[in-house]
Motif scaffolding. Structure first.
Motif, mmCIF file in Angstrom:
data_model
loop_
_atom_site.group_PDB
_atom_site.id
_atom_site.type_symbol
_atom_site.label_atom_id
_atom_site.label_comp_id
_atom_site.label_asym_id
_atom_site.label_seq_id
_atom_site.Cartn_x
_atom_site.Cartn_y
_atom_site.Cartn_z
ATOM 1 N N PHE A 1 43.632 35.520 42.555
ATOM 2 C CA PHE A 1 42.427 36.667 42.261
ATOM 3 C C PHE A 1 41.278 35.682 41.488
ATOM 4 O O PHE A 1 41.519 34.943 40.517
ATOM 5 C CB PHE A 1 42.808 37.773 41.625
ATOM 6 N N SER A 2 40.029 35.897 41.677
ATOM 7 C CA SER A 2 38.983 35.458 41.172
ATOM 8 C C SER A 2 38.903 36.267 39.551
ATOM 9 O O SER A 2 39.238 37.272 39.580
ATOM 10 C CB SER A 2 37.677 35.454 41.806
ATOM 11 N N LEU A 3 38.143 35.650 38.661
ATOM 12 C CA LEU A 3 38.044 36.067 37.580
ATOM 13 C C LEU A 3 36.727 37.189 37.500
ATOM 14 O O LEU A 3 35.598 36.745 37.110
ATOM 15 C CB LEU A 3 37.830 35.216 36.337
ATOM 16 N N SER A 4 36.928 38.542 38.046
ATOM 17 C CA SER A 4 35.869 39.260 38.261
ATOM 18 C C SER A 4 36.022 40.502 38.267
ATOM 19 O O SER A 4 37.223 40.911 38.344
ATOM 20 C CB SER A 4 35.125 38.838 39.604
ATOM 21 N N LYS A 5 35.118 41.568 37.964
ATOM 22 C CA LYS A 5 35.466 42.867 37.830
ATOM 23 C C LYS A 5 36.111 43.461 38.822
ATOM 24 O O LYS A 5 36.920 44.458 39.088
ATOM 25 C CB LYS A 5 34.427 43.769 37.329
ATOM 26 N N THR A 6 35.601 42.861 40.300
ATOM 27 C CA THR A 6 35.778 43.446 41.669
ATOM 28 C C THR A 6 37.385 43.097 41.986
ATOM 29 O O THR A 6 38.151 43.749 42.544
ATOM 30 C CB THR A 6 35.079 43.012 42.625
ATOM 31 N N SER A 7 37.938 42.271 41.307
ATOM 32 C CA SER A 7 39.230 41.813 41.267
ATOM 33 C C SER A 7 40.417 42.762 40.742
ATOM 34 O O SER A 7 41.541 42.625 40.825
ATOM 35 C CB SER A 7 39.700 40.406 41.066
ATOM 36 N N VAL A 8 39.885 43.436 39.484
ATOM 37 C CA VAL A 8 40.799 44.273 38.595
ATOM 38 C C VAL A 8 41.592 45.307 39.324
ATOM 39 O O VAL A 8 42.944 45.300 39.391
ATOM 40 C CB VAL A 8 40.072 44.861 37.568
ATOM 41 N N LYS A 9 41.053 46.088 40.221
ATOM 42 C CA LYS A 9 41.721 47.133 40.982
ATOM 43 C C LYS A 9 42.601 46.416 42.044
ATOM 44 O O LYS A 9 43.703 47.069 42.386
ATOM 45 C CB LYS A 9 40.692 48.053 41.776
ATOM 46 N N GLN A 10 42.189 45.453 42.753
ATOM 47 C CA GLN A 10 43.045 45.005 43.480
ATOM 48 C C GLN A 10 44.294 44.157 43.124
ATOM 49 O O GLN A 10 45.343 44.222 43.549
ATOM 50 C CB GLN A 10 42.204 43.753 44.301
ATOM 51 N N ALA A 11 44.112 43.589 41.808
ATOM 52 C CA ALA A 11 45.181 43.313 41.180
ATOM 53 C C ALA A 11 46.170 44.292 40.864
ATOM 54 O O ALA A 11 47.524 43.987 40.780
ATOM 55 C CB ALA A 11 44.890 42.289 39.929
ATOM 56 N N GLU A 12 45.620 45.377 40.360
ATOM 57 C CA GLU A 12 46.683 46.664 40.094
ATOM 58 C C GLU A 12 47.429 46.954 41.342
ATOM 59 O O GLU A 12 48.550 47.188 41.379
ATOM 60 C CB GLU A 12 45.717 47.544 39.468
ATOM 61 N N ARG A 13 46.680 46.988 42.428
ATOM 62 C CA ARG A 13 47.376 47.271 43.738
ATOM 63 C C ARG A 13 48.529 46.367 44.191
ATOM 64 O O ARG A 13 49.485 46.784 44.636
ATOM 65 C CB ARG A 13 46.488 47.311 44.730
ATOM 66 N N ALA A 14 48.251 45.168 43.986
ATOM 67 C CA ALA A 14 48.987 43.946 44.146
ATOM 68 C C ALA A 14 50.527 44.135 43.294
ATOM 69 O O ALA A 14 51.382 43.924 43.776
ATOM 70 C CB ALA A 14 48.385 42.578 44.048
ATOM 71 N N ALA A 15 50.070 44.323 41.996
ATOM 72 C CA ALA A 15 51.179 44.433 41.194
ATOM 73 C C ALA A 15 52.095 45.752 41.619
ATOM 74 O O ALA A 15 53.555 45.763 41.443
ATOM 75 C CB ALA A 15 50.720 44.766 39.785
ATOM 76 N N ALA A 16 51.448 47.038 41.923
ATOM 77 C CA ALA A 16 51.956 48.062 42.319
ATOM 78 C C ALA A 16 52.960 47.871 43.529
ATOM 79 O O ALA A 16 54.023 48.670 43.745
ATOM 80 C CB ALA A 16 51.119 49.130 42.519
ATOM 81 N N ALA A 17 52.646 46.809 44.533
ATOM 82 C CA ALA A 17 53.348 46.671 45.633
ATOM 83 C C ALA A 17 54.320 45.673 45.396
ATOM 84 O O ALA A 17 54.979 45.122 46.429
ATOM 85 C CB ALA A 17 52.219 45.949 46.825
#
Length: 353
Positions: free
Chosen positions: A194-210
């Motif tokens: 992921f890039s270091l940005s606010k837009t990546s935060v929710k996607q990182a959460e989804r990835a971890a949940a998966a």
């Protein structure tokens, strides 16, 4: 009135000309219909029998195809021996091989791969199998010009070299949630960058949940104020940014920074690196991880797989990277390495080695 004489030279000439014109007309119609018929059937797929009749593959090319299939499963030349002449004559074949198979190779998948390789070259082969315990005897032939026998014997003591691979998908900071959902689907064992940005935060959460691991790319200094790492900042201000980064990406144990990244060349990098290491967070670059891109202009998919196998023999691990739009290419490469006995592991497992 004088009756017309149909046998006169003039009338006979007229009848001949009429017949000639009629024949020419009918020939023209036949030609047009023939052209039309062949144009309709030109792109019509040939039947298996028609393809078989066109088979031009000789025995040498057939054996080369068989050897490529064996090697794609990690069965090298040291495990393959030609059969002697007496056994070849007894089996009534032109060529045959005794093959030692490592116990972690699935013979049914190997035989399926052989059949697919011939079919993709429009060469239809038939095979017959005889199984006896750990041995499998297979006859492969095109039923016309060549016949090859394979005698495969499992070796319970032999395993292929363990081969760990991490599929790492790079995600741009402007990828939409919908696009990311498509990438995330079916990505068991994948890792994300992921890039270091606010837009990546929710996607990182989804990835971890998966159940997927991820790392964060801080190669480029972030434009988001929360994560800004400026060389003019005080240590206190840098602390604030670094704390916010860990808060936003709690599952990130590693951070990626290219070897030529602006952050690495800056005067604050020693402080940032030390701060992260005290919290059990580490940095890595493409050189330290020896990453292999899934798509390279000069290489085919088979060549990428070959590079990964060579790398794994030296390091025991390999990472193949791809962009979100290259997911299908990545899946194809993974299928090629799984035939060689590779195990898909998260990026954390590879980085800890």
């Amino acid at each position: 009135m004088k009756k017309e004489n149909r046998n006169s030279p003039i009338n006979r000439k007229f009848d001949i000309n009429t017949k000639n014109r009629l024949l020419i007309f009918l020939s023209g119609i036949a030609l047009v219909l023939a052209v039309f018929f062949f144009s309709l059937n030109r792109n019509k797929p040939l039947t298996p029998h028609e393809l078989k009749m066109q088979n031009k593959m000789g025995s040498k090319a057939a054996i080369d195809t068989l050897m490529r299939s064996l090697k794609s499963f990690g069965i090298d030349d040291s495990l393959i021996r030609p059969m002697n002449r007496r056994d070849l004559k007894k089996a009534n074949v032109g060529a045959g091989f005794l093959i030692t198979v490592p116990y972690d190779v699935a013979v049914p998948f190997l035989l399926q791969d052989i059949e697919v390789r011939f079919n993709t070259m429009a060469v239809f082969v038939s095979s017959s199998e005889k199984k006896s315990g750990i041995e499998t005897e297979t006859m492969i032939t095109d039923s016309s010009s060549w016949k090859v026998m394979l005698k495969l014997s499992y070796n319970a003591e032999m395993r292929r070299n363990p081969f760990q691979i991490t599929p790492l998908i790079r995600l741009s900071k402007d990828i939409s949630d919908e696009e990311f959902g498509k990438v995330l689907a079916g990505c068991d064992g994948f890792s994300f960058l992921f890039s270091l940005s606010k837009t990546s935060v929710k996607q990182a959460e989804r990835a971890a949940a998966a159940g997927c691991h991820y790392v964060v790319d801080i190669s480029d200094l972030s434009e988001d104020q929360e994560y800004k790492l400026d060389v003019k900042f005080s240590k206190k201000r840098l602390n604030q940014s670094l704390e916010e980064i860990l808060k936003s990406f709690p599952a990130a144990n590693y951070f990626y920074a290219r070897s030529n990244a602006p952050l690495r060349a800056s005067t604050i990098f020693p402080f940032v690196k030390s701060w992260m290491q005290k919290r059990n967070k580490n940095f890595f670059s493409e050189k330290e991880l020896l990453m292999v891109p899934a798509l390279m202009p000069q290489d085919s998919g088979d060549q990428v797989i070959a590079k990964m196998v060579e790398q794994s023999k030296r390091t025991g691990k390999s990472v193949v990277t791809a962009g979100a739009s290259e997911k299908q290419v990545l899946l194809k490469i993974l299928a090629g390495t799984e035939k060689l006995g590779s195990r898909r592991v998260p990026v954390d497992s590879v980085l800890k080695r």
